[in-house]
Design a protein around this motif. Sequence first.
Motif, PDB file in Angstrom:
ATOM      1  N   MET A   1      -1.078  13.124   6.570  1.00 21.94           N
ATOM      2  CA  MET A   1      -0.424  11.865   6.903  1.00 21.94           C
ATOM      3  C   MET A   1       0.698  11.596   5.916  1.00 21.94           C
ATOM      4  O   MET A   1       0.555  11.838   4.717  1.00 21.94           O
ATOM      5  CB  MET A   1      -1.420  10.699   6.842  1.00 21.94           C
ATOM      6  CG  MET A   1      -2.519  10.747   7.874  1.00 21.94           C
ATOM      7  SD  MET A   1      -3.567   9.257   7.781  1.00 21.94           S
ATOM      8  CE  MET A   1      -4.790   9.649   9.037  1.00 21.94           C
ATOM      9  N   THR A   2       1.797  11.059   6.437  1.00 24.16           N
ATOM     10  CA  THR A   2       2.867  10.608   5.551  1.00 24.16           C
ATOM     11  C   THR A   2       2.392   9.359   4.809  1.00 24.16           C
ATOM     12  O   THR A   2       1.355   8.777   5.136  1.00 24.16           O
ATOM     13  CB  THR A   2       4.127  10.273   6.353  1.00 24.16           C
ATOM     14  OG1 THR A   2       3.835   9.193   7.250  1.00 24.16           O
ATOM     15  CG2 THR A   2       4.619  11.478   7.136  1.00 24.16           C
ATOM     16  N   VAL A   3       3.176   8.945   3.816  1.00 27.18           N
ATOM     17  CA  VAL A   3       2.830   7.748   3.051  1.00 27.18           C
ATOM     18  C   VAL A   3       2.651   6.548   3.973  1.00 27.18           C
ATOM     19  O   VAL A   3       1.698   5.773   3.839  1.00 27.18           O
ATOM     20  CB  VAL A   3       3.913   7.465   1.984  1.00 27.18           C
ATOM     21  CG1 VAL A   3       3.773   6.058   1.423  1.00 27.18           C
ATOM     22  CG2 VAL A   3       3.819   8.480   0.853  1.00 27.18           C
ATOM     23  N   ASP A   4       3.559   6.371   4.937  1.00 26.97           N
ATOM     24  CA  ASP A   4       3.467   5.216   5.840  1.00 26.97           C
ATOM     25  C   ASP A   4       2.212   5.273   6.704  1.00 26.97           C
ATOM     26  O   ASP A   4       1.572   4.245   6.947  1.00 26.97           O
ATOM     27  CB  ASP A   4       4.705   5.154   6.747  1.00 26.97           C
ATOM     28  CG  ASP A   4       5.937   4.677   6.001  1.00 26.97           C
ATOM     29  OD1 ASP A   4       5.778   3.995   4.976  1.00 26.97           O
ATOM     30  OD2 ASP A   4       7.061   4.982   6.441  1.00 26.97           O
TER      31      ASP A   4
ATOM     32  N   GLY B   1       0.818  -1.210   0.000  1.00 31.25           N
ATOM     33  CA  GLY B   1       0.000   0.000   0.000  1.00 31.25           C
ATOM     34  C   GLY B   1       0.848   1.254   0.000  1.00 31.25           C
ATOM     35  O   GLY B   1       0.543   2.238  -0.687  1.00 31.25           O
ATOM     36  N   ALA B   2       1.945   1.234   0.766  1.00 39.93           N
ATOM     37  CA  ALA B   2       2.852   2.386   0.795  1.00 39.93           C
ATOM     38  C   ALA B   2       3.491   2.600  -0.574  1.00 39.93           C
ATOM     39  O   ALA B   2       3.624   3.735  -1.046  1.00 39.93           O
ATOM     40  CB  ALA B   2       3.930   2.172   1.863  1.00 39.93           C
TER      41      ALA B   2
ATOM     42  N   GLY C   1      10.900  16.066   4.726  1.00 43.42           N
ATOM     43  CA  GLY C   1      11.287  15.507   3.443  1.00 43.42           C
ATOM     44  C   GLY C   1      10.456  14.322   2.982  1.00 43.42           C
ATOM     45  O   GLY C   1      10.601  13.869   1.847  1.00 43.42           O
ATOM     46  N   GLN C   2       9.583  13.815   3.851  1.00 41.34           N
ATOM     47  CA  GLN C   2       8.760  12.674   3.460  1.00 41.34           C
ATOM     48  C   GLN C   2       7.552  13.124   2.637  1.00 41.34           C
ATOM     49  O   GLN C   2       7.018  14.219   2.837  1.00 41.34           O
ATOM     50  CB  GLN C   2       8.276  11.911   4.697  1.00 41.34           C
ATOM     51  CG  GLN C   2       9.364  11.185   5.447  1.00 41.34           C
ATOM     52  CD  GLN C   2       8.802  10.219   6.466  1.00 41.34           C
ATOM     53  OE1 GLN C   2       7.740   9.624   6.262  1.00 41.34           O
ATOM     54  NE2 GLN C   2       9.506  10.045   7.574  1.00 41.34           N
ATOM     55  N   GLN C   3       7.108  12.263   1.735  1.00 40.88           N
ATOM     56  CA  GLN C   3       5.890  12.541   0.986  1.00 40.88           C
ATOM     57  C   GLN C   3       4.690  12.376   1.912  1.00 40.88           C
ATOM     58  O   GLN C   3       4.678  11.518   2.798  1.00 40.88           O
ATOM     59  CB  GLN C   3       5.768  11.584  -0.192  1.00 40.88           C
ATOM     60  CG  GLN C   3       6.807  11.804  -1.274  1.00 40.88           C
ATOM     61  CD  GLN C   3       6.673  10.820  -2.407  1.00 40.88           C
ATOM     62  OE1 GLN C   3       6.212   9.702  -2.227  1.00 40.88           O
ATOM     63  NE2 GLN C   3       7.058  11.224  -3.603  1.00 40.88           N
ATOM     64  N   ALA C   4       3.669  13.206   1.692  1.00 42.46           N
ATOM     65  CA  ALA C   4       2.496  13.169   2.569  1.00 42.46           C
ATOM     66  C   ALA C   4       1.233  13.514   1.785  1.00 42.46           C
ATOM     67  O   ALA C   4       1.289  14.015   0.655  1.00 42.46           O
ATOM     68  CB  ALA C   4       2.681  14.134   3.739  1.00 42.46           C
ATOM     69  N   PHE C   5       0.100  13.247   2.407  1.00 39.72           N
ATOM     70  CA  PHE C   5      -1.208  13.504   1.803  1.00 39.72           C
ATOM     71  C   PHE C   5      -2.113  14.218   2.808  1.00 39.72           C
ATOM     72  O   PHE C   5      -2.064  13.953   4.014  1.00 39.72           O
ATOM     73  CB  PHE C   5      -1.895  12.195   1.404  1.00 39.72           C
ATOM     74  CG  PHE C   5      -1.251  11.467   0.260  1.00 39.72           C
ATOM     75  CD1 PHE C   5      -1.702  11.633  -1.044  1.00 39.72           C
ATOM     76  CD2 PHE C   5      -0.190  10.600   0.487  1.00 39.72           C
ATOM     77  CE1 PHE C   5      -1.114  10.952  -2.097  1.00 39.72           C
ATOM     78  CE2 PHE C   5       0.410   9.914  -0.557  1.00 39.72           C
ATOM     79  CZ  PHE C   5      -0.056  10.088  -1.854  1.00 39.72           C
TER      80      PHE C   5
END
Length: 378
Positions: free
Chosen positions: A317-320, A52-53, A238-242
């Motif tokens: 939320m981050t990808v994780d 999913g990640a 630096g993390q991708q997020a939504f």
Amino acid sequence: MINRLRKALDRSPQYEATQLDLEEPFIQPSEDAPGVLLRIRPFKENQGIVDGAGLLQSVHDVTTNFRGKNTSDHHSFEVWFDEGKVKFYMHAATEAAADKFRRRVGNNYANSEVFPVEDAAAFPVIDPDQYVAGARLEMEKIPYYPIRHHNSEGWETDPYGEITSEMLSLDESTVVTQVIFRPAKQSWTDGDRFKHNSVDELAHALRQGTSVGWIDPQTRPPSEKDKRAATVIEQQRGQQAFHVNIRVLAASSNQDEAEARARGVAGMFRKYYNAITEQGLDDTPVWHRKESKRAKRLQRFVRRMSNREWIDRHMIMTVDELAGVAHIPNFEIETPNIDWRYTQRGDRVPADTGQYSYDAIKQRAGNRQSRQGGQDRV
């Protein structure tokens, strides 16, 4: 004192299922719905949250206008308990996004079937005699305090095992979880001067200790937990997020069942609580003390869900993190009645794909109204 407490409790939002003001079944034909709804029949042998990640990373496409404002489309991941089965869906805002989702789901979840829902209902049907209950979920703290995910405290078992089990209901009932997501800009950790600080500023503040006391304020030295939380928060830079919306809906001809399923499923999301950052998801029922206004709010809630409407609730939320609340599970969960795919190859579309034609839906609604309960919960 007791009477005042009772009055306060009466005013607080509650899971109180209510019949909507409908003269005929609420039906959203796929041709009238915005975007494209994709149905997913997952092959049981996959890596669940980890896959999913990977899927979310592959669809993290941010678009901005000339002023730098985020103009990205929003999409959704949905789990339905409908017609006695647990089913998985993704809703894409555009045809191009739908094509990308089909390819990326196929890449990340090998041997799974992904196909558009056509000539059918794009949202579960709700009949006039059904009682409806719903809730939205939000973060308890500001976004930079992450919820539990597979790379933080980890999971002994997939949380979807309990969520999908809680969704199981009477065959004529419906339960839906909907996670709407919209990619955030890379600068999401920079903070907002009008709302909250950046991740670096928050982490620094945690390492400086906590101010306690009103008359003679003193600084309490940071605890080991504060230091760990600061590190976790800082690592998000630096993390991708939504940006995220989460909604839960339950509909049943049995009022108690609708309330129990909405309350139970929303409650399962509390398991995403992160003990290090003390961040979790809190549920707020769609409610009003007056039945007529409660029915209107629930009807508006249903339409927002069916239209996949985006509302900015300042939840990021981050990808994780997002992968934990929006992923396709695997063989680890033991929930019965899941719409699995059991073969490794072939593109055969399930026989029930067209069961939501308008005439079939009308017939189903008539059958529902002619039968009254008599079924045990699965």
